[in-house]
Design a protein around this motif. Structure first.
Motif, mmCIF file in Angstrom:
data_model
loop_
_atom_site.group_PDB
_atom_site.id
_atom_site.type_symbol
_atom_site.label_atom_id
_atom_site.label_comp_id
_atom_site.label_asym_id
_atom_site.label_seq_id
_atom_site.Cartn_x
_atom_site.Cartn_y
_atom_site.Cartn_z
ATOM 1 N N MET A 46 -33.841 -19.036 9.523
ATOM 2 C CA MET A 46 -33.979 -19.077 8.124
ATOM 3 C C MET A 46 -32.744 -19.835 7.399
ATOM 4 S SD MET A 46 -34.463 -15.901 5.358
ATOM 5 C CE MET A 46 -34.726 -16.506 3.629
ATOM 6 N N GLY A 47 -31.397 -19.455 8.012
ATOM 7 C CA GLY A 47 -30.289 -20.209 7.761
ATOM 8 C C GLY A 47 -30.393 -21.853 7.603
ATOM 9 N N VAL A 48 -30.965 -22.299 8.758
ATOM 10 C CA VAL A 48 -31.021 -23.722 9.041
ATOM 11 C C VAL A 48 -32.092 -24.392 8.418
ATOM 12 C CG1 VAL A 48 -31.120 -25.392 10.896
ATOM 13 C CG2 VAL A 48 -29.520 -23.357 11.152
ATOM 14 N N PHE A 49 -33.533 -24.054 8.403
ATOM 15 C CA PHE A 49 -34.537 -24.480 8.268
ATOM 16 C C PHE A 49 -34.648 -25.376 6.508
ATOM 17 C CE2 PHE A 49 -39.071 -24.591 6.601
ATOM 18 C CZ PHE A 49 -39.484 -25.619 7.330
ATOM 19 N N PRO A 50 -34.125 -24.198 5.754
ATOM 20 C CA PRO A 50 -33.879 -24.956 4.237
ATOM 21 C C PRO A 50 -32.896 -25.898 4.226
ATOM 22 C CG PRO A 50 -33.976 -22.530 4.193
ATOM 23 C CD PRO A 50 -33.719 -22.929 5.554
ATOM 24 N N ALA A 51 -31.973 -26.033 5.194
ATOM 25 C CA ALA A 51 -30.867 -27.062 5.024
ATOM 26 C C ALA A 51 -31.587 -28.462 5.145
ATOM 27 C CB ALA A 51 -29.856 -26.760 5.854
ATOM 28 N N LEU A 52 -32.809 -28.533 5.790
ATOM 29 C CA LEU A 52 -33.298 -29.841 6.084
ATOM 30 C C LEU A 52 -33.717 -30.536 4.687
ATOM 31 C CD1 LEU A 52 -35.487 -28.928 9.048
ATOM 32 C CD2 LEU A 52 -33.185 -30.006 9.155
ATOM 33 N N VAL A 53 -34.140 -29.625 3.626
ATOM 34 C CA VAL A 53 -34.638 -30.179 2.351
ATOM 35 C C VAL A 53 -33.362 -30.423 1.800
ATOM 36 C CG1 VAL A 53 -35.431 -29.468 0.300
ATOM 37 C CG2 VAL A 53 -36.673 -28.788 2.223
ATOM 38 N N ILE A 54 -32.171 -29.840 1.797
ATOM 39 C CA ILE A 54 -31.174 -29.824 0.977
ATOM 40 C C ILE A 54 -30.381 -31.137 1.496
ATOM 41 C CG2 ILE A 54 -28.528 -29.259 0.680
ATOM 42 C CD1 ILE A 54 -30.567 -27.419 -0.469
ATOM 43 N N LEU A 55 -30.552 -31.414 2.879
ATOM 44 C CA LEU A 55 -29.907 -32.752 3.296
ATOM 45 C C LEU A 55 -30.795 -34.069 2.602
ATOM 46 C CD1 LEU A 55 -29.666 -32.141 7.213
ATOM 47 C CD2 LEU A 55 -27.742 -32.081 5.348
ATOM 48 N N SER A 56 -31.557 -33.827 1.895
ATOM 49 C CA SER A 56 -32.325 -34.735 1.220
ATOM 50 C C SER A 56 -31.675 -35.209 -0.042
ATOM 51 C CB SER A 56 -33.770 -34.593 1.171
ATOM 52 O OG SER A 56 -33.894 -33.705 0.120
ATOM 53 N N MET A 57 -30.766 -34.643 -0.553
ATOM 54 C CA MET A 57 -30.274 -34.581 -1.676
ATOM 55 C C MET A 57 -29.519 -36.224 -2.032
ATOM 56 S SD MET A 57 -27.653 -31.520 -2.405
ATOM 57 C CE MET A 57 -26.548 -31.699 -1.054
ATOM 58 N N PRO A 58 -30.227 -37.038 -2.942
ATOM 59 C CA PRO A 58 -29.274 -38.292 -2.995
ATOM 60 C C PRO A 58 -27.937 -38.169 -3.631
ATOM 61 C CG PRO A 58 -31.468 -38.148 -4.601
ATOM 62 C CD PRO A 58 -31.029 -36.450 -3.859
ATOM 63 N N ASP A 59 -27.459 -37.141 -4.101
ATOM 64 C CA ASP A 59 -26.172 -36.861 -4.509
ATOM 65 C C ASP A 59 -25.723 -35.825 -3.503
ATOM 66 O OD1 ASP A 59 -23.571 -36.110 -5.636
ATOM 67 O OD2 ASP A 59 -24.454 -35.046 -7.529
ATOM 68 N N ARG A 60 -24.709 -36.360 -2.669
ATOM 69 C CA ARG A 60 -24.370 -35.832 -1.528
ATOM 70 C C ARG A 60 -22.994 -34.903 -1.650
ATOM 71 N NH1 ARG A 60 -26.390 -37.023 3.539
ATOM 72 N NH2 ARG A 60 -28.705 -37.933 3.241
ATOM 73 N N GLU A 61 -22.630 -34.817 -2.969
ATOM 74 C CA GLU A 61 -21.382 -34.091 -3.360
ATOM 75 C C GLU A 61 -21.839 -32.550 -3.015
ATOM 76 O OE1 GLU A 61 -18.814 -36.101 -6.596
ATOM 77 O OE2 GLU A 61 -20.226 -34.819 -7.515
ATOM 78 N N GLY A 62 -20.935 -31.878 -2.281
ATOM 79 C CA GLY A 62 -20.976 -30.605 -2.085
ATOM 80 C C GLY A 62 -21.532 -30.261 -0.524
ATOM 81 N N LEU A 63 -22.269 -31.446 0.121
ATOM 82 C CA LEU A 63 -22.608 -31.309 1.454
ATOM 83 C C LEU A 63 -21.812 -31.010 2.354
ATOM 84 C CD1 LEU A 63 -25.220 -31.659 3.120
ATOM 85 C CD2 LEU A 63 -24.590 -34.018 3.227
ATOM 86 N N TRP A 64 -20.746 -31.592 2.246
ATOM 87 C CA TRP A 64 -19.408 -31.068 3.331
ATOM 88 C C TRP A 64 -19.040 -29.698 3.184
ATOM 89 C CZ3 TRP A 64 -17.328 -32.392 7.522
ATOM 90 C CH2 TRP A 64 -16.309 -31.639 7.974
ATOM 91 N N GLU A 65 -19.063 -29.017 2.115
ATOM 92 C CA GLU A 65 -18.548 -27.759 1.919
ATOM 93 C C GLU A 65 -19.906 -26.983 2.497
ATOM 94 O OE1 GLU A 65 -18.162 -29.796 -0.339
ATOM 95 O OE2 GLU A 65 -16.251 -29.705 -1.384
ATOM 96 N N LEU A 66 -21.113 -27.477 2.189
ATOM 97 C CA LEU A 66 -22.175 -26.409 2.765
ATOM 98 C C LEU A 66 -22.199 -26.462 4.356
ATOM 99 C CD1 LEU A 66 -25.184 -27.964 0.650
ATOM 100 C CD2 LEU A 66 -23.969 -25.687 0.385
ATOM 101 N N LEU A 67 -21.907 -27.549 4.817
ATOM 102 C CA LEU A 67 -21.726 -27.454 6.309
ATOM 103 C C LEU A 67 -20.670 -26.803 7.047
ATOM 104 C CD1 LEU A 67 -22.554 -31.546 6.950
ATOM 105 C CD2 LEU A 67 -24.023 -29.364 7.144
ATOM 106 N N VAL A 68 -19.508 -26.873 6.160
ATOM 107 C CA VAL A 68 -18.305 -25.983 6.687
ATOM 108 C C VAL A 68 -18.769 -24.455 6.606
ATOM 109 C CG1 VAL A 68 -15.998 -25.522 6.280
ATOM 110 C CG2 VAL A 68 -16.668 -28.070 6.315
#
Length: 235
Positions: free
Chosen positions: A157-179
């Motif tokens: 459940m923690g990883v599966f929705p992240a596959l959609v989040i990775l489709s963001m055209p605007d990648r700001e915040g992605l690094w914080e999400l991964l950390v």
């Protein structure tokens, strides 16, 4: 150094680990300290909300964040001071496990509701809550019966929705999400280390707090600050 005072022996997989009094105190304190900050942080997001979607997302995220720390603190307090009330402790333990599913769903809510995402985003907005409901039902019927399966469910459940989040055209915040996600994953090592590492569960709590803090910072900075709102209006 004599570790017996701080850590009991490891127990078989079919039995529950019994923390020492020191560990009980640490388990309570490491989440109780974040109840007030989570309430204040949630209020800040409400204050910064400029439309209905932002307010709903702030409410969902704030409720999930605050409930996680509050229910965890209540459970560990009951397990420490009222362990003789087996049915009460069991109820709080189930709630402690259930709220994790809703916390995960709530953590994704602002990103799924407020960011421009790929074609699966509209489905994932409700699918995460279906997954949380399924997880809650699983805990209700099979609580503590299949511990490895519970860990797998949380991870999926923690990883599966992240596959959609990775489709963001605007990648700001992605690094914080991964950390932040890495903090949760690393913390799970300690989650399964009771009886091997002193204060293992309290250390797990600290990793949860770090992951939640990093994710809150990303939500606040990239979704709710005036700069973030101006960027959304410009698209």
């Amino acid at each position: 150094m004599n570790l017996v005072r701080f850590m009991n022996n490891r127990v078989p997989s079919n039995k529950r680990y019994q923390p020492t009094n020191y560990e009980h105190a640490a388990n309570c304190a490491t989440h109780a300290l974040w109840i007030i900050p989570s309430l204040l942080g949630s209020s800040v997001l409400h204050f910064l909300s400029e439309d209905q979607w932002e307010r709903v997302s702030a409410w969902l995220y704030g409720a999930g964040l605050t409930s996680l720390f509050l229910i965890s603190t209540l459970f560990h307090t009951v397990a420490w001071k009222k362990s003789h009330l087996r049915s009460v402790e069991h109820c709080f333990h189930m709630c402690d496990r259930m709220v994790i599913y809703f916390f995960i769903a709530a953590s994704y809510a602002p990103w799924l509701n407020l960011r421009e995402l790929g074609p699966w985003a509209c489905h994932m907005r409700w699918l995460v809550w279906v997954m949380a409901s399924v997880g809650t039902t699983y805990v209700f019927f099979f609580h503590e019966r299949y511990k490895l399966m519970e860990l797998i469910c949380y991870t999926v459940m923690g990883v599966f929705p992240a596959l959609v989040i990775l489709s963001m055209p605007d990648r700001e915040g992605l690094w914080e999400l991964l950390v932040g996600g890495a903090c949760y994953c690393l913390g799970m090592v300690f989650f399964k280390s009771d009886g091997l590492v002193p204060f293992a569960h309290a250390i797990w709590h600290l990793f949860v707090a770090m992951g939640a803090g990093i994710h809150y910072y990303a939500i606040y900075r990239y979704l709710y600050t005036p700069t973030a709102n101006q960027m959304k209006l410009s698209r």
